[in-house]
Design an enzyme around this catalytic site. Structure first.
Site, short mmCIF file in Angstrom:
data_model
loop_
_atom_site.label_atom_id
_atom_site.label_comp_id
_atom_site.label_asym_id
_atom_site.label_seq_id
_atom_site.Cartn_x
_atom_site.Cartn_y
_atom_site.Cartn_z
N ASP A 131 0.51 -1.81 0.32
CA ASP A 131 -0.49 -0.21 0.12
C ASP A 131 0.97 1.25 0.34
O ASP A 131 1.61 0.99 1.21
CB ASP A 131 -1.13 0.32 1.43
CG ASP A 131 -1.87 0.97 1.41
OD1 ASP A 131 -2.21 1.27 0.10
OD2 ASP A 131 -2.76 1.30 2.18
N ASP A 175 -1.92 5.72 -6.05
CA ASP A 175 -2.52 4.82 -5.17
C ASP A 175 -2.59 3.98 -5.50
O ASP A 175 -3.24 2.94 -5.91
CB ASP A 175 -3.68 5.46 -4.20
CG ASP A 175 -3.93 4.47 -2.73
OD1 ASP A 175 -3.40 4.06 -2.56
OD2 ASP A 175 -5.28 4.73 -2.70
#
Length: 406
Positions: free
Chosen positions: A97, A278
């Site tokens: 992440d 992201d």
């Protein structure tokens, strides 16, 4: 968030850099990552998941356990790294992440203390908009792969978590370090060095850089990817890497935020503005007004079953390129790259044979300081580099940029 002196130095040079003297090509320090699709038990609403995450990213005051309402699993489409913690290590499957920076374990597999485990006694918690964990901070040995061992790395050990499917043990956070501020409940102004920061500070890697390679696939089976710590892997991209500095616009500047504009064909649908890159977002989200322009130009209609835009076969034949202007470079999503893999339609509640688009609404109009999220469906077409020391993000084409996989 980032060191000021290097940023000022580079700003005097240029706003976008191709290549770099500090770039480490063919770095052998790589970690394999595997794509998993969490569609085994039910269909998922990708847009609902991504918009919940976007709302939390835009308002970090929401990133707190209190009042959390689960929306859907955090890990609908995710890349997972097998990470060892302790000595001897227990292996945990952690989601990679870039939108968060804490590393934690214990969602599925219990944490196993060993001789290297140090309980700091500090409570820690992070909320992701569509998932959360809280627990206790430990310092422990973390092994990311051969030659990538970190001693006394801060990790969270979950006593409670929600939004993570069976077999997923937590998060490997590789976002900017400032995202960890406030996650130690009793030390709200303290930041926690990320795994990339610690690898660099302990002399394991030559630069405070991590690179990400995804491989697009229309298969339900696991798909390989790669993290490279300390540099880049030139076998995974073509041409040069072009860099752009982290935006100064808040709140995008808190993350791996950049400035970009977007054109559909010759029509500008989003003027230059700030957003983020992201890995934790599946779709490519753009401001509400930009999406309206895109939908009008493509002739797409809203599919009520999935909340995604859908186009006919006839419309697909006239679909134009979607161009992203980042720094001095242009990155193109071909018509095929703008569509969801048709072989996976049923997994998102869609209809077999229909063409769903992966561009959708971030949930707010432009001008909010975070007007787009270049998620997985963008990143699988380009090699990406996250350079902490020089406050920049880099992209390069890969052999999959123009692939017809969907």
């Amino acid at each position: 968030m980032f060191p000021a002196a290097p940023l000022l130095t580079f700003l005097l040079l240029t706003l976008s850099i191709t290549g770099s003297p500090v770039e480490v090509r063919n770095s052998p320090i790589t970690v394999p990552i595997v794509r998993r699709l969490n569609f085994s038990n039910s269909t998922v609403n990708l847009l609902q998941h991504d918009q919940a995450r976007a709302a939390a990213l835009k308002d970090r005051s929401r990133l707190h356990h209190a009042g959390y309402t689960p929306v859907t699993n955090y890990d609908d489409v995710m890349y997972v790294a097998a990470v060892g913690v302790g000595s001897p290590p227990t292996i945990y499957n952690l989601i990679v992440d870039t939108g968060s920076s804490n590393t934690w374990v214990g969602a599925s597999t219990d944490y196993v203390p060993t001789k290297t485990s140090i309980n700091t006694g500090q409570p820690v918690e992070v909320t992701y908009g569509s998932g959360y964990f809280d627990g206790t901070e430990y310092l422990d040995t973390v092994t990311l792969g051969s030659g990538l061992t970190i001693t006394k790395q801060s990790i969270g050990v979950a006593s409670d978590s929600e939004g993570f499917s069976s077999g997923i043990d937590g998060i490997l956070g590789i976002g900017p370090v400032d995202l960890t501020e406030g996650t130690l409940t009793n030390l709200p102004e303290t930041t926690i060095p990320t795994v990339t920061d610690h690898l660099y500070k302990q002399g394991t890697i030559p630069h405070d850089v991590v690179s990400v390679f995804f491989e697009p696939s229309s298969s339900k089976t696991e798909t390989k990817g790669e993290l490279t710590f300390g540099g880049t892997d030139a076998t995974k991209y073509t041409g040069d890497i072009a860099y752009t500095f982290i935006t100064t616009t808040n709140p995008a500047s808190t993350y791996w935020g950049i400035n970009e504009s977007i054109k559909y064909g010759s029509k500008t649908i989003l003027s230059s503005t700030a957003g983020i890159v992201d890995t934790g977002t599946t779709l490519l989200l753009i401001a509400t007004d930009a999406l309206a322009e895109y939908q009008s130009a493509t002739g797409a209609t809203l599919d009520e079953a999935t909340d995604l835009l859908v186009i006919s076969s006839a419309r697909y034949k006239t679909l134009k390129n979607l161009d992203f202007y980042i720094g001095e470079e242009t990155y193109t999503l071909t018509p095929n790259a703008q569509t969801w893999p048709r072989s996976l339609n049923s997994q998102i509640g869609g209809t077999s044979g229909l063409m769903y688009l992966v561009i959708n609404d971030i949930g707010t109009p432009s001008g909010q300081g975070l007007d787009f999220i270049n998620g997985y469906t963008f990143l699988q077409r380009f090699y990406s580099v996250f350079d902490t020391a020089n406050s920049r993000v880099g992209f390069a084409k890969t052999s999959f940029t123009d692939a017809i996989t969907n």
